[in-house]
Design an enzyme around this catalytic site. Structure first.
Site, PDB file in Angstrom:
ATOM      1  N   ASN A  23      38.630  39.056  41.542  1.00 31.35           N
ATOM      2  CA  ASN A  23      38.148  39.968  40.494  1.00 31.35           C
ATOM      3  C   ASN A  23      36.679  40.253  40.770  1.00 31.35           C
ATOM      4  OD1 ASN A  23      37.459  41.307  38.166  1.00 31.35           O
ATOM      5  ND2 ASN A  23      37.590  39.513  36.820  1.00 31.35           N
ATOM      6  N   TRP A  24      36.425  41.428  41.356  1.00 32.70           N
ATOM      7  CA  TRP A  24      35.040  41.741  41.750  1.00 32.70           C
ATOM      8  C   TRP A  24      34.173  42.157  40.572  1.00 32.70           C
ATOM      9  CZ3 TRP A  24      35.934  45.109  46.804  1.00 32.70           C
ATOM     10  CH2 TRP A  24      36.419  44.261  47.808  1.00 32.70           C
ATOM     11  N   LYS A  25      34.803  42.388  39.429  1.00 31.24           N
ATOM     12  CA  LYS A  25      34.057  42.853  38.247  1.00 31.24           C
ATOM     13  C   LYS A  25      33.244  44.112  38.608  1.00 31.24           C
ATOM     14  CE  LYS A  25      34.253  38.169  36.579  1.00 31.24           C
ATOM     15  NZ  LYS A  25      33.724  37.115  35.736  1.00 31.24           N
ATOM     16  N   HIS A 111      40.878  40.536  30.060  1.00 33.26           N
ATOM     17  CA  HIS A 111      39.862  39.611  30.564  1.00 33.26           C
ATOM     18  C   HIS A 111      38.874  39.304  29.432  1.00 33.26           C
ATOM     19  CE1 HIS A 111      36.471  38.019  32.807  1.00 33.26           C
ATOM     20  NE2 HIS A 111      37.337  37.721  33.757  1.00 33.26           N
ATOM     21  N   GLU A 113      35.798  39.171  29.343  1.00 29.93           N
ATOM     22  CA  GLU A 113      34.651  40.088  29.262  1.00 29.93           C
ATOM     23  C   GLU A 113      35.044  41.385  28.571  1.00 29.93           C
ATOM     24  OE1 GLU A 113      33.727  39.839  33.420  1.00 29.93           O
ATOM     25  OE2 GLU A 113      33.064  37.773  33.123  1.00 29.93           O
ATOM     26  N   GLU A 183      42.023  31.353  31.551  1.00 32.16           N
ATOM     27  CA  GLU A 183      40.604  31.357  31.895  1.00 32.16           C
ATOM     28  C   GLU A 183      39.778  30.905  30.692  1.00 32.16           C
ATOM     29  OE1 GLU A 183      39.602  34.162  35.288  1.00 32.16           O
ATOM     30  OE2 GLU A 183      39.691  35.408  33.514  1.00 32.16           O
ATOM     31  N   GLY A 189      31.980  32.159  35.107  1.00 34.28           N
ATOM     32  CA  GLY A 189      30.635  32.507  35.573  1.00 34.28           C
ATOM     33  C   GLY A 189      29.576  31.485  35.192  1.00 34.28           C
ATOM     34  N   SER A 229      34.941  29.706  37.420  1.00 35.06           N
ATOM     35  CA  SER A 229      34.091  28.958  38.350  1.00 35.06           C
ATOM     36  C   SER A 229      34.875  28.246  39.445  1.00 35.06           C
ATOM     37  CB  SER A 229      33.209  27.968  37.587  1.00 35.06           C
ATOM     38  OG  SER A 229      32.335  28.671  36.720  1.00 35.06           O
ATOM     39  N   GLY A 250      36.226  35.059  40.429  1.00 39.41           N
ATOM     40  CA  GLY A 250      35.184  36.051  40.193  1.00 39.41           C
ATOM     41  C   GLY A 250      34.104  35.942  41.258  1.00 39.41           C
ATOM     42  N   GLY A 251      33.004  35.277  40.906  1.00 38.51           N
ATOM     43  CA  GLY A 251      31.835  35.178  41.789  1.00 38.51           C
ATOM     44  C   GLY A 251      32.156  34.830  43.236  1.00 38.51           C
TER      45      GLY A 251
HETATM   46  P1  PGA Z   1      34.125  33.288  37.920  1.00 34.73           P
HETATM   47  O1  PGA Z   1      34.952  34.413  37.158  1.00 34.73           O
HETATM   48  O2  PGA Z   1      35.011  32.815  39.056  1.00 34.73           O
HETATM   49  O3  PGA Z   1      32.893  33.967  38.406  1.00 34.73           O
HETATM   50  O4  PGA Z   1      33.882  32.203  36.949  1.00 34.73           O
HETATM   51  C1  PGA Z   1      36.323  34.301  36.944  1.00 34.73           C
HETATM   52  C2  PGA Z   1      36.825  35.475  36.167  1.00 34.73           C
HETATM   53  O5  PGA Z   1      36.107  35.978  35.295  1.00 34.73           O
HETATM   54  O6  PGA Z   1      37.938  35.958  36.395  1.00 34.73           O
END
Ligand code: PGA
Length: 267
Positions: A23-25, A111, A113, A183, A189, A229, A250-251
């Site tokens: 997930n590159w956001k 998600h 976010e 999640e 994050g 994370s 994500g990251g």
């Molecule tokens: P993260 O994000 O790996 O940066 O914690 C995961 C996500 O939001 O899907």
């Protein structure tokens, strides 16, 4: 090299492979997305085999470019969101059909976010899930408790409510195309991942819930991944329990080296 020789061709006989979703956001423009795709593709071709199912979810603006790189290979494409209606006067929105026309097979929905910054509710996410399924997209439905709920030991009731509402009216047939991403919001994050034990116990709880909502088979066969994370350092441990079908990254999915290291720890 022909994709089949490079291990890029889909192998439908191995459903037990872990699912690794990037997930590159809101990261990477067109050029960066293409660079990442080229690097990942050449890594896969060099190493002949990928022992995981990979789904890349770039921003909308890079979907087509990433699709061009991986079209016809085992690396799948997903979007990070979509609108709940098929068509119409919704300025700035993207429909399921548009995503499919860019080569998407999957879409991340709900998600945290989106819930936090765009006020997405379980009821809205449910509409999106139903629309995605109706239009032939496979939803990756995100659920998870926030820090306060975690501290108050409310994880189970919170995710029970989320899964019940988000999957309302989803048929048994539809469930074959649904992936759930657990999640915990406090882990996203933050560099503070849940422990493998916590993840395993929540996933088992979700499977019990799916058994009540549907049946034993759906409870066993639904893919449930963990996100929050995940790093090359903790991935192996987090993905070890049989009930964990992989991860939403994500990251650590933004750099090919890290992403590949996570893929490699998935088997
Ligand atoms: P993260 O994000 O790996 O940066 O914690 C995961 C996500 O939001 O899907």
């Amino acid at each position: 090299m022909h994709p089949a020789k490079a291990g890029l061709t889909e192998n439908k006989k191995m459903p037990s492979k872990k699912l690794i979703i990037a997930n590159w956001k809101m990261n990477k423009g067109l050029v960066q997305s293409q660079q990442f795709s080229d690097e990942l593709k050449s890594y896969i071709e060099k190493h002949k085999v990928i022992d995981a199912e990979i789904i890349l979810c770039p921003p909308f603006t890079s979907l087509e470019a990433v699709n061009r790189k991986f079209n016809g290979t085992a690396v799948k494409l997903g979007a990070q969101n979509m609108h709940q209606e098929s068509i119409g006067a919704y300025t700035g929105e993207i429909s399921a059909g548009m995503l499919k026309s860019c080569g998407c097979e999957f879409v991340i929905l709900g998600h945290s976010e989106r819930r936090q910054y765009f006020n997405e509710t379980n009821a809205l996410i449910n509409k999106k899930v139903l629309k995605a399924l109706d239009e032939g997209l496979k939803p990756i439905v995100c659920i998870g408790e926030n820090l306060q709920e975690h501290d108050d030991k409310l994880t189970e009731p919170v995710i029970e409510e989320q899964i019940s509402v988000c999957l309302q009216h989803v048929s048994e047939e539809g469930m074959a195309n649904v992936t759930i991403a657990y999640e915990p919001v406090w882990a996203i994050g933050t560099g503070k991942n849940a422990t493998a034990h916590q993840v395993e116990s929540v996933h088992n709880f979700l499977r019990k819930k799916l058994k009540k909502m549907y049946n034993e088979e759906i409870s066993k066969n639904t893919k449930i991944v963990y996100g929050g994370s995940v790093t090359p350092e903790n991935a192996k441990e987090l993905f070890a329990p049989q009930t964990v079908n992989g991860g939403l990254i994500g990251g650590a999915s933004l750099e090919v080296d890290k992403f590949v290291a996570i893929i490699n720890s998935a088997h």
